[in-house]
Design a protein around this motif. Structure first.
Motif, PDB file in Angstrom:
ATOM      1  N   SER A 182       0.837  -1.211   0.000  1.00  0.00           N
ATOM      2  CA  SER A 182       0.000   0.000   0.000  1.00  0.00           C
ATOM      3  C   SER A 182       0.867   1.255   0.000  1.00  0.00           C
ATOM      4  N   ALA A 214      -4.989  -6.850  -4.682  1.00  0.00           N
ATOM      5  CA  ALA A 214      -6.218  -6.722  -3.887  1.00  0.00           C
ATOM      6  C   ALA A 214      -5.909  -6.766  -2.389  1.00  0.00           C
ATOM      7  N   GLU A 215      -4.997  -7.657  -1.981  1.00  0.00           N
ATOM      8  CA  GLU A 215      -4.627  -7.725  -0.568  1.00  0.00           C
ATOM      9  C   GLU A 215      -3.949  -6.438  -0.114  1.00  0.00           C
ATOM     10  N   ALA A 217      -4.359  -3.502  -1.153  1.00  0.00           N
ATOM     11  CA  ALA A 217      -5.334  -2.413  -1.059  1.00  0.00           C
ATOM     12  C   ALA A 217      -6.017  -2.379   0.305  1.00  0.00           C
ATOM     13  N   THR A 218      -6.094  -3.521   0.984  1.00  0.00           N
ATOM     14  CA  THR A 218      -6.720  -3.561   2.310  1.00  0.00           C
ATOM     15  C   THR A 218      -5.709  -3.315   3.436  1.00  0.00           C
ATOM     16  N   PRO A 262      -3.353  -5.124   5.069  1.00  0.00           N
ATOM     17  CA  PRO A 262      -3.463  -6.014   6.223  1.00  0.00           C
ATOM     18  C   PRO A 262      -2.240  -6.038   7.143  1.00  0.00           C
ATOM     19  N   ASP A 276       0.284  -3.418   7.181  1.00  0.00           N
ATOM     20  CA  ASP A 276       1.009  -2.147   7.123  1.00  0.00           C
ATOM     21  C   ASP A 276       1.766  -1.827   8.411  1.00  0.00           C
TER      22      ASP A 276
END
Length: 167
Positions: free
Chosen positions: A68, A145-146, A148-149, A151, A153
């Motif tokens: 991200s 996709a992962e 973007a969330t 998980p 960070d």
């Protein structure tokens, strides 16, 4: 008689333990990472210190992943976190990682193997500099996709300098 047998056995075991500790060796270059805490193998008092060459000798991998913090797919290379923990014979349940600026976060030691965590030292084929989140950045392999969330960070510490293993 019994004593005569124990002394050679004790000496043999002592030599084996000493040899296992000596396998880590001492860093010849600039120390990039120190590991402390519940570890059995050290190379400087209660610490295990690693330079770049020592880290490159571990389970070095190159991955393409998303984060991200970056745009698009990124290629990182470095040793797996698991291989560093194995090199120091870590025996604990929690890993606290600390950056050069003293930012620290803790997470379960088991995450290293579960998620194939990488201690990224190269980005795009070049060694990472401090201004580029180096010299070491904890990177989790993620799909777009992962990422973007976000998980992991909080655990993706850049400018990693120290790790501490605790029960």
């Amino acid at each position: 008689m019994f004593r005569k047998l124990l002394i050679p056995l004790f000496l043999a075991l002592s030599c084996t333990v000493t040899a296992a500790r000596a396998e880590l060796g001492a860093p010849a270059g600039r120390v990039l990472l120190t590991v402390s805490g519940e570890i059995a193998t050290t190379n400087g008092g209660a610490l295990a210190a690693f330079d770049r060459d020592m880290l490159m000798a571990l389970d070095w991998r190159e991955i393409e992943t998303f984060t991200s913090f970056t745009e698009g797919p990124q290629v990182f290379a470095g040793p797996t976190l698991q291989s560093v923990l194995e090199a120091v014979e870590a025996d604990g349940g929690t890993l606290t990682v600390t950056a050069l600026n003293d930012y620290a976060v803790s997470f379960p030691l088991a995450m290293a193997a579960e998620h194939s965590v990488l201690l990224a030292m190269d980005h795009g084929g070049r060694p990472m500099r401090i201004r580029e989140k180096g010299p070491i950045w904890i990177v989790f392999p993620l799909t777009e996709a992962e990422a973007a969330t976000a998980p992991f960070d909080n655990q993706m510490v850049w400018q990693l300098a120290k790790m501490h293993v605790s029960p």
